[in-house]
Design a protein around this motif. Structure first.
Motif, short mmCIF file in Angstrom:
data_model
loop_
_atom_site.label_atom_id
_atom_site.label_comp_id
_atom_site.label_asym_id
_atom_site.label_seq_id
_atom_site.Cartn_x
_atom_site.Cartn_y
_atom_site.Cartn_z
N THR A 16 0.81 -8.97 0.13
CA THR A 16 -0.80 -7.93 -0.08
C THR A 16 -2.22 -7.92 0.66
N GLY A 17 -3.56 -7.22 0.94
CA GLY A 17 -3.86 -7.85 2.05
C GLY A 17 -5.07 -6.68 2.25
N VAL A 18 -5.99 -6.62 3.28
CA VAL A 18 -6.99 -5.25 3.77
C VAL A 18 -7.19 -5.77 4.69
N THR A 28 -3.52 -3.12 1.43
CA THR A 28 -1.91 -2.81 1.79
C THR A 28 -1.30 -4.12 1.03
N PRO A 29 0.17 -3.06 0.61
CA PRO A 29 0.91 -2.11 1.42
C PRO A 29 0.17 -1.26 1.06
N GLN A 344 0.05 1.03 -4.91
CA GLN A 344 -1.13 0.21 -6.38
C GLN A 344 0.20 -0.77 -6.85
N GLY A 345 1.10 -0.94 -7.91
CA GLY A 345 2.29 -1.46 -8.51
C GLY A 345 2.90 -2.20 -7.36
N MET A 346 2.78 -1.89 -6.69
CA MET A 346 3.28 -3.41 -5.37
C MET A 346 2.67 -4.15 -4.88
N ARG A 347 1.71 -4.19 -5.04
CA ARG A 347 0.34 -4.59 -4.68
C ARG A 347 0.16 -5.35 -6.09
N ASP A 348 -0.30 -5.24 -7.01
CA ASP A 348 -0.13 -5.62 -7.95
C ASP A 348 0.78 -6.56 -8.27
N ALA A 351 0.91 -9.36 -5.87
CA ALA A 351 -0.75 -10.74 -6.03
C ALA A 351 -0.20 -11.00 -7.36
N ALA A 352 0.69 -10.79 -7.98
CA ALA A 352 1.12 -11.30 -9.58
C ALA A 352 2.06 -12.62 -9.06
N GLY A 353 2.67 -12.50 -8.16
CA GLY A 353 3.77 -13.05 -7.34
C GLY A 353 5.27 -13.13 -8.41
#
Length: 374
Positions: A16-18, A28-29, A344-348, A351-353
């Motif tokens: 995940t990034g920008v 991203t994604p 958004q669910g995948m990005r979160d 980020a949470a591992g």
């Protein structure tokens, strides 16, 4: 006027990034709704933004034919023309030439073809594709390539891939130095690992701002697509965005992100919406079915989109049967909202591992199927 890509977290291969551009950040994604003819069908641009979309895709082939890139440029560029102030990625035109154009002729120089609209004759070369995309003013420009069809022999795939790599160099040369704009190269090589590797090495030698995986989602099926991504994605630079073109269904998207893909696009959520198909966390629903005609419940009681907040399954069934325009509008809005909620669910989760936990829940919910009919 600079652009950049920042990775914020990884979980396995998932990232995940920008992507930062002068017109705004792309989280991203990222899923890019497709605005084929300078519109996401059945949607207002501000409504598309309200679903959570950071970027749209425009089609070079369609826009060069109608209303023409030159006209759009005279009218202030694609962003102003379609009232979308955020980033736009334009494809190169190669895929549509393969799939839509009549009587096309492929040479080393480019492709000549007859328009599917009026039969007029046109030519796209790497240089012309770069010119069209410059006239449109897109933020992310795609190199011109030949989208290798499937199935094909190894020899056919190799010839096609090497032609695309020569065109990639010409695209890079023609693109020039354009601060604030990005140029992506496109990896080809069908399902053959050695060809994908050769293509990736050629692209890295040329040097691009991002890298796409092309030539997938063209009929090879999900299993083979994911098997190809298992080796193809990691061949591309890890410090640049990776874009899987033309994908796809929600489970395709989750599988691609799991394998290190950062960007995707597909007409599916909007096209499905116009044919009474709704995508939900419980899978795909067909609103044509009679089971919905007396159902006062929303498509998805957990969804916060305007369609689910304000309209029943019975209403959605009715307006489709009555051939009312609002049917496609409401279902497209829901579908695009669901796709952005998925991203958004995948990005979160990344980020949470806990991407593995997200993936397990995603598949478990889909396996449950739709709620019981009343």
């Amino acid at each position: 006027m600079s652009t950049s890509f920042t990775l914020n977290a990884t979980d396995g291969m998932a990232r995940t990034g920008v992507i930062s551009t002068p017109r705004g950040d792309i989280r991203t994604p990222a899923f890019m709704p497709v605005g084929t003819a300078a519109t996401v069908k059945a949607m207002m641009p501000e409504s598309v933004r309200a679903t959570g979309a950071d970027i749209l895709l425009g089609n070079t082939y369609h826009l060069m034919l109608r209303p023409t890139a030159e006209r759009i440029n005279r009218l202030g560029g694609l962003h102003k023309f379609m009232n979308w102030a955020r980033p736009i990625l334009t494809d190169s035109g190669g895929f549509q030439v393969m799939s839509l154009a009549a009587l096309r002729k492929l040479t080393e120089n480019g492709v000549t073809f007859k328009s599917h609209i009026d039969g007029s004759k046109h030519e796209i070369t790497p240089e012309r594709s770069m010119e069209i995309q410059r006239l449109l003013g897109s933020d992310i420009v795609m190199a011109f390539d030949e989208c290798t069809p499937y199935p094909c022999t190894e020899a056919q795939a190799l010839e096609s891939m090497r032609l695309s790599m020569r065109w990639a160099q010409r695209s890079r040369d023609a693109f020039g130095d354009r601060p604030g704009h990005m140029l992506f190269g496109i990896q080809q090589g069908s399902v053959f690992p050695d060809q994908r590797e050769e293509s990736a090495e050629a692209l890295k030698k040329i040097g691009f701002d991002g890298y796409a995986v092309g030539g997938l989602a063209v009929g090879e099926g999900q299993e083979m697509m994911l098997q190809t991504l298992d080796f193809a994605t990691d061949m591309l630079p890890s410090d640049k965005p990776r874009y899987l073109m033309g994908v796809g269904k929600p489970d395709d998207i989750v599988g691609a992100v799991k394998r290190g893909i950062d960007m995707m696009d597909c007409v599916l959520p909007s096209r499905s919406g116009r044919t009474a198909q709704a995508w939900t966390r419980r899978g795909q629903l067909n609103m044509k079915n009679a089971r919905h005609q007396d159902d006062p419940r929303p498509l998805d009681e957990h969804c916060t989109c305007p369609t689910c907040r304000n309209y029943s399954r019975a209403y959605l069934h009715h307006v489709f049967r009555a051939q009312e325009m609002i049917s496609g509008m409401l279902l497209t809005w829901h579908n695009l909202h669901y796709y952005q909620e998925l991203m958004q669910g995948m990005r979160d989760a990344i980020a949470a591992g806990d991407f593995a936990g997200f993936e397990a829940q995603f598949h478990a919910q889909r396996a449950e199927g739709d709620i019981e009919p009343l």
